[in-house]
Motif scaffolding. Structure first.
Motif, PDB file in Angstrom:
ATOM      1  N   PRO A  25       0.843  -1.197   0.000  1.00 37.31           N
ATOM      2  CA  PRO A  25       0.000   0.000   0.000  1.00 37.31           C
ATOM      3  C   PRO A  25       0.879   1.248   0.000  1.00 37.31           C
ATOM      4  O   PRO A  25       2.027   1.226   0.470  1.00 37.31           O
ATOM      5  CB  PRO A  25      -0.793  -0.117   1.302  1.00 37.31           C
ATOM      6  N   ALA A  26       0.342   2.331  -0.501  1.00 41.11           N
ATOM      7  CA  ALA A  26       1.139   3.551  -0.669  1.00 41.11           C
ATOM      8  C   ALA A  26       1.757   4.026   0.649  1.00 41.11           C
ATOM      9  O   ALA A  26       2.917   4.447   0.685  1.00 41.11           O
ATOM     10  CB  ALA A  26       0.281   4.655  -1.285  1.00 41.11           C
ATOM     11  N   GLN A  27       1.002   3.935   1.758  1.00 40.40           N
ATOM     12  CA  GLN A  27       1.529   4.436   3.021  1.00 40.40           C
ATOM     13  C   GLN A  27       2.715   3.587   3.501  1.00 40.40           C
ATOM     14  O   GLN A  27       3.743   4.122   3.943  1.00 40.40           O
ATOM     15  CB  GLN A  27       0.432   4.440   4.087  1.00 40.40           C
ATOM     16  N   GLU A  28       2.593   2.267   3.396  1.00 39.20           N
ATOM     17  CA  GLU A  28       3.715   1.404   3.770  1.00 39.20           C
ATOM     18  C   GLU A  28       4.901   1.630   2.846  1.00 39.20           C
ATOM     19  O   GLU A  28       6.053   1.647   3.281  1.00 39.20           O
ATOM     20  CB  GLU A  28       3.301  -0.073   3.731  1.00 39.20           C
ATOM     21  N   ALA A  29       4.615   1.797   1.555  1.00 38.71           N
ATOM     22  CA  ALA A  29       5.690   2.050   0.602  1.00 38.71           C
ATOM     23  C   ALA A  29       6.404   3.360   0.922  1.00 38.71           C
ATOM     24  O   ALA A  29       7.624   3.467   0.778  1.00 38.71           O
ATOM     25  CB  ALA A  29       5.133   2.077  -0.818  1.00 38.71           C
ATOM     26  N   ALA A  30       5.641   4.357   1.373  1.00 38.79           N
ATOM     27  CA  ALA A  30       6.258   5.633   1.754  1.00 38.79           C
ATOM     28  C   ALA A  30       7.177   5.453   2.962  1.00 38.79           C
ATOM     29  O   ALA A  30       8.246   6.071   3.042  1.00 38.79           O
ATOM     30  CB  ALA A  30       5.178   6.671   2.046  1.00 38.79           C
ATOM     31  N   GLU A  31       6.768   4.617   3.903  1.00 38.63           N
ATOM     32  CA  GLU A  31       7.629   4.339   5.057  1.00 38.63           C
ATOM     33  C   GLU A  31       8.917   3.634   4.608  1.00 38.63           C
ATOM     34  O   GLU A  31      10.006   3.932   5.121  1.00 38.63           O
ATOM     35  CB  GLU A  31       6.887   3.474   6.067  1.00 38.63           C
ATOM     36  N   LEU A  32       8.777   2.707   3.655  1.00 43.84           N
ATOM     37  CA  LEU A  32       9.955   2.050   3.105  1.00 43.84           C
ATOM     38  C   LEU A  32      10.848   3.060   2.395  1.00 43.84           C
ATOM     39  O   LEU A  32      12.076   3.056   2.559  1.00 43.84           O
ATOM     40  CB  LEU A  32       9.530   0.945   2.138  1.00 43.84           C
ATOM     41  N   PHE A  33      10.232   3.934   1.604  1.00 45.26           N
ATOM     42  CA  PHE A  33      10.977   4.980   0.899  1.00 45.26           C
ATOM     43  C   PHE A  33      11.784   5.816   1.890  1.00 45.26           C
ATOM     44  O   PHE A  33      12.977   6.074   1.693  1.00 45.26           O
ATOM     45  CB  PHE A  33       9.994   5.862   0.121  1.00 45.26           C
ATOM     46  N   ALA A  34      11.137   6.236   2.970  1.00 45.64           N
ATOM     47  CA  ALA A  34      11.801   7.091   3.950  1.00 45.64           C
ATOM     48  C   ALA A  34      12.961   6.364   4.612  1.00 45.64           C
ATOM     49  O   ALA A  34      14.038   6.943   4.823  1.00 45.64           O
ATOM     50  CB  ALA A  34      10.796   7.556   4.998  1.00 45.64           C
ATOM     51  N   ASP A  35      12.758   5.093   4.953  1.00 48.18           N
ATOM     52  CA  ASP A  35      13.831   4.341   5.609  1.00 48.18           C
ATOM     53  C   ASP A  35      15.039   4.199   4.696  1.00 48.18           C
ATOM     54  O   ASP A  35      16.180   4.418   5.118  1.00 48.18           O
ATOM     55  CB  ASP A  35      13.311   2.961   6.010  1.00 48.18           C
ATOM     56  N   ARG A  36      14.807   3.864   3.417  1.00 50.59           N
ATOM     57  CA  ARG A  36      15.921   3.659   2.497  1.00 50.59           C
ATOM     58  C   ARG A  36      16.545   4.985   2.060  1.00 50.59           C
ATOM     59  O   ARG A  36      17.735   5.034   1.737  1.00 50.59           O
ATOM     60  CB  ARG A  36      15.465   2.871   1.265  1.00 50.59           C
ATOM     61  N   ALA A  37      15.772   6.051   2.072  1.00 53.77           N
ATOM     62  CA  ALA A  37      16.299   7.355   1.660  1.00 53.77           C
ATOM     63  C   ALA A  37      17.379   7.855   2.603  1.00 53.77           C
ATOM     64  O   ALA A  37      18.271   8.608   2.203  1.00 53.77           O
ATOM     65  CB  ALA A  37      15.170   8.373   1.565  1.00 53.77           C
ATOM     66  N   THR A  38      17.314   7.447   3.851  1.00 49.87           N
ATOM     67  CA  THR A  38      18.309   7.921   4.812  1.00 49.87           C
ATOM     68  C   THR A  38      19.709   7.412   4.483  1.00 49.87           C
ATOM     69  O   THR A  38      20.695   7.983   4.958  1.00 49.87           O
ATOM     70  CB  THR A  38      17.939   7.479   6.242  1.00 49.87           C
ATOM     71  N   ALA A  39      19.815   6.350   3.678  1.00 50.38           N
ATOM     72  CA  ALA A  39      21.137   5.895   3.258  1.00 50.38           C
ATOM     73  C   ALA A  39      21.777   6.905   2.315  1.00 50.38           C
ATOM     74  O   ALA A  39      22.995   7.085   2.307  1.00 50.38           O
ATOM     75  CB  ALA A  39      21.027   4.528   2.579  1.00 50.38           C
ATOM     76  N   ALA A  40      20.941   7.557   1.485  1.00 49.43           N
ATOM     77  CA  ALA A  40      21.453   8.575   0.577  1.00 49.43           C
ATOM     78  C   ALA A  40      21.526   9.945   1.243  1.00 49.43           C
ATOM     79  O   ALA A  40      22.456  10.719   1.000  1.00 49.43           O
ATOM     80  CB  ALA A  40      20.563   8.652  -0.670  1.00 49.43           C
ATOM     81  N   ARG A  41      20.549  10.236   2.089  1.00 46.09           N
ATOM     82  CA  ARG A  41      20.503  11.515   2.812  1.00 46.09           C
ATOM     83  C   ARG A  41      20.147  11.245   4.261  1.00 46.09           C
ATOM     84  O   ARG A  41      18.973  11.088   4.608  1.00 46.09           O
ATOM     85  CB  ARG A  41      19.468  12.453   2.175  1.00 46.09           C
ATOM     86  N   PRO A  42      21.132  11.157   5.143  1.00 39.31           N
ATOM     87  CA  PRO A  42      20.862  10.804   6.548  1.00 39.31           C
ATOM     88  C   PRO A  42      19.885  11.741   7.241  1.00 39.31           C
ATOM     89  O   PRO A  42      19.252  11.347   8.218  1.00 39.31           O
ATOM     90  CB  PRO A  42      22.251  10.881   7.197  1.00 39.31           C
ATOM     91  N   ASP A  43      19.736  12.971   6.745  1.00 40.15           N
ATOM     92  CA  ASP A  43      18.835  13.926   7.391  1.00 40.15           C
ATOM     93  C   ASP A  43      17.416  13.868   6.849  1.00 40.15           C
ATOM     94  O   ASP A  43      16.555  14.659   7.252  1.00 40.15           O
ATOM     95  CB  ASP A  43      19.375  15.352   7.226  1.00 40.15           C
TER      96      ASP A  43
END
Length: 733
Positions: free
Chosen positions: A175-193
């Motif tokens: 679902p989009a909301q869970e996918a957004a949480e996944l996006f946010a978690d993995r994005a911190t590898a590229a941008r820790p902030d």
């Protein structure tokens, strides 16, 4: 166990907790979402013996299956088999055996070995990425489930296996909301902030919706945040959907969506990044930087640019970096690799890259054979282990392409040290026989393969084909004047005579070969093993001083060069000499060092020889229950090596001597109990037990429970040795 009054009783202490069996790796990053699916899958897995998680590539099947498997606790563990890098159907069984850490040196079919290994075990087998090997996987799983009642299988693929009783678990996108949480978690590898907030959440949700909630696509998108904002991602994503819509004709919409997502990531790459992505697809499984630079550099991509471009692909999650026993390795997810392979073929560069790949791994095998006789021997073993999937690809290429059979014979013959010394006899024989089935006008390459085949077959106890291969090798080598190959054939024929009972003839041939090696100036692991074999022949005929002198010379040479594998078998003969001189402490110390080396190389033959001989030393040292346990361990291992003790009365003498000692002191019933206990102990646990004397003395001989050991106050009956207490002329060839 004995009470203080001399009566026997069972162990009463609480059980010790052994390490959890299995090979399921720890998760590399957080498991996000999927809580509902995880709960359902866990329940389905508990209820059924075969469950298949299906879905589009990139939807997260492997991750969910691994998470569910980690929550299961079968008695014999969870074992993951990754089939994505397996290229041929006939290699599926080898891949399963490898994942189960099952080493078998016999000529038995690998399926039979698997069936016997799993027959009495309760474990969960996770079969991941089987779809390109559907028929072979289906056949194997069907047989295993029929013959192994304690087995459960969790399969992971893009389609069902099609086996009776299979329960399907179709996995949908997030679902989009869970996918957004996944996006946010993995994005911190590229941008820790990075963090989700009211300002960026609408854009992130829309990106996830556009990507259909496919985790792989979401993670690829998140990896782009190093240079783009969520709003910029959304704009570019919209453009790329327009450009790449449709995908392959007739494909499911979600297949099109995933291809679009990967294609979009591909389009965001620079030309050099796209070129390297395509070229890296020639690898199977993991690869190292040096291989990538050699194979993928040049022709539009400077050699010294490969490292920087690879770094960019790592930053974008196109390539994954992993730490292995052989050092840093890289790999691509199978879906990403397949996308690159399509581009490689579209560019028409596939044949050239496969030739470059072949050349690199032929060169790697050549250098490893040389370095096997050096202090880098353990590193060589780890290197070949890590590169085995790519060596298989190179072998398959050589044996499939017209005019390249000689390279296949050379490559598989060059890897003799790995097949023989690192527990790969069955697979080695497969490649050797396949290569020798084809005609080849390169006689030296054929001789190399023939000698290796003879060596492997001897160690498997298959003497008729071994002798045929070695006699052909000897005759052809003499005809063309290849003195080294002819000497190697004589060496191994002498070894064969030794283990089949004609010890005087074996000694004569081994001595002749060793003299010839010295005359031509040859010095390597094979020469040292020939010297150990000669020492074994002398020891079996009563010349212990001569045998010790030869083995001490081997020890000196090994110390000078850092060689360990040949050293191990020299220690084996020296241990026999110490045992014959009644120095049990020295014999034990030498055997334990022998065991450490062989087990470290996954040399199952040396491992069982050490355990079998240690059983006799242990019995004569008064620890009768432990000796019976070790005989039980050895009895379980021997069938995976070959005919126990070769069916020879000469080599069987030490086993019979040990059994007689133990039965005299324990009685038949207790002896059989300890034997059964040992047979249930895994090889790793048995080796750890042998080497951890302090724990053994405290814990007693029954795994996995603790308690006092048997009464060792009774002096053992001393018997003069009837013959060598080893079963091992076999390994010292």
């Amino acid at each position: 166990m004995r009470r203080s009054d001399g009566s026997s009783h069972g162990p009463s202490n609480p059980p010790c907790r052994p390490p959890k069996p299995g090979n399921l790796a720890l998760e590399r990053n957080a498991f996000v979402g999927r809580s509902a699916e995880l709960a359902v899958l866990t329940g389905v897995l508990e209820a059924g013996r075969l469950v298949t998680v299906t879905g589009v590539g990139g939807v997260g099947k492997s991750r969910l299956a691994a998470r569910a498997a980690s929550l299961a606790e079968p008695h014999d563990g969870v074992w993951l088999v990754e089939l994505a890098s397996v290229s041929r159907p006939h290699l599926v069984e080898y891949a399963v055996a490898e994942a189960l850490e099952l080493t078998d040196h016999t000529s038995r079919p690998p399926r039979q070995v698997l069936l016997e290994h799993l027959a009495e075990r309760r474990l969960l087998l996770v079969l991941d990425g089987f779809e390109h090997l559907l028929d072979a996987s289906r056949s194997l799983v069907r047989d295993l489930l029929r013959r192994a009642p304690g087995l459960r299988v969790l399969a992971v693929g893009r389609r069902p296996l099609g086996v009776e009783g299979e329960r399907l678990f179709p996995l949908c996108p997030m679902p989009a909301q869970e996918a957004a949480e996944l996006f946010a978690d993995r994005a911190t590898a590229a941008r820790p902030d990075f963090a989700l907030h009211d300002g960026n959440l609408p854009d992130v949700l829309e990106v996830c919706r556009r990507l259909d909630g496919i985790p792989l696509a979401v993670e690829l998108a998140a990896g782009r945040l190093r240079g783009l904002s969520p709003a910029q991602l959304l704009l570019r994503l919209d453009d790329r959907f327009t450009l790449l819509t449709g995908g392959v004709s007739g494909a499911l919409p979600r297949h099109q969506t995933l291809r679009t997502a990967i294609g979009w990531s591909h389009e965001l790459c620079t030309p050099d990044e796209r070129l390297l992505w395509a070229r890296l697809s020639v690898f199977s499984g993991r690869f190292d930087l040096e291989a990538a630079e050699y194979i993928c550099g040049g022709f539009g991509l400077a050699d010294d640019a490969v490292l920087d471009v690879l770094g960019e692909l790592l930053a974008q999650s196109v390539v994954i970096r992993e730490e292995t026993p052989a050092g840093v390795r890289y790999r691509m997810l199978d879906t990403v690799r397949a996308y690159g392979a399509d581009w490689l073929e579209a560019m028409g560069d596939g044949p050239r890259l496969r030739r470059r790949h072949r050349d690199w791994y032929v060169g790697l095998a050549t250098s490893c054979e040389v370095e096997w006789f050096s202090a880098r021997q353990p590193d060589v073993a780890a290197r070949v282990d890590a590169d085995l999937p790519n060596l298989r690809i190179a072998l398959d290429h050589c044996l499939s392409e017209p005019g390249e059979v000689h390279l296949g014979q050379y490559l598989t013959g060059t890897l003799w040290f790995y097949w023989v010394g690192c527990g790969r006899l069955a697979e080695g024989r497969h490649w050797l026989e396949r290569s020798l089935e084809q005609a080849c006008d390169n006689e030296d390459a054929r001789l190399k393969a023939l000698r290796a085949l003879g060596y492997v077959a001897i160690l498997q106890g298959d003497m008729v084909p071994a002798l045929a291969a070695l006699q052909e090798c000897q005759a052809e080598a003499k005809r063309i004047g290849n003195i080294t190959a002819a000497t190697g054939a004589v060496h191994l024929i002498g070894f064969l005579e030794l283990v089949t009972g004609d010890v005087p003839r074996g000694e004569q041939l081994l001595r002749s070969a060793l003299d010839q090696y010295h005359e031509i100036g040859e010095l390597n692991s094979s020469v040292l093993i020939c010297q150990v074999g000669l020492a074994m022949a002398m020891a079996l005929q009563g010349d212990l001083p001569g045998a010790v002198m030869l083995c001490e010379d081997v020890r000196t040479v090994c110390d000078d060069h850092g060689e360990r594998w040949a050293l191990a078998y020299a220690l084996y003969v020296l241990a026999f000499a110490s045992w014959a001189d009644r120095d049990l402490a020295a014999a034990r110390e030498l055997l334990e060092e022998f065991l450490v080396i062989c087990h470290g190389f996954h040399d199952l033959l040396g491992t069982v020889l050490a355990i079998e001989t240690l059983a006799l030393v242990t019995a004569e040292d008064g620890d009768f229950a432990e000796a019976a346990l070790l005989q039980g361990v050895a009895g379980r291992i021997w069938p995976s090596v070959g005919l126990p003790r070769f069916g020879s009365s000469q080599f069987n003498a030490s086993h019979e001597l040990c059994e007689a000692l133990v039965r005299d002191h324990l009685g038949d019933e207790k002896y059989d109990e300890w034997l059964t206990t040992g047979a249930q102990l895994g090889t790793d646990a048995a080796v750890a037990r042998v080497l951890d004397r302090k724990h053994r003395e405290q814990a007693g001989p029954v795994p996995p429970q603790c308690g006092p050991g048997p009464d060792a106050s009774q002096a053992p009956n001393r018997r003069e040795p009837a013959s060598c207490p080893t079963e091992g002329g076999k390994a010292a060839g």
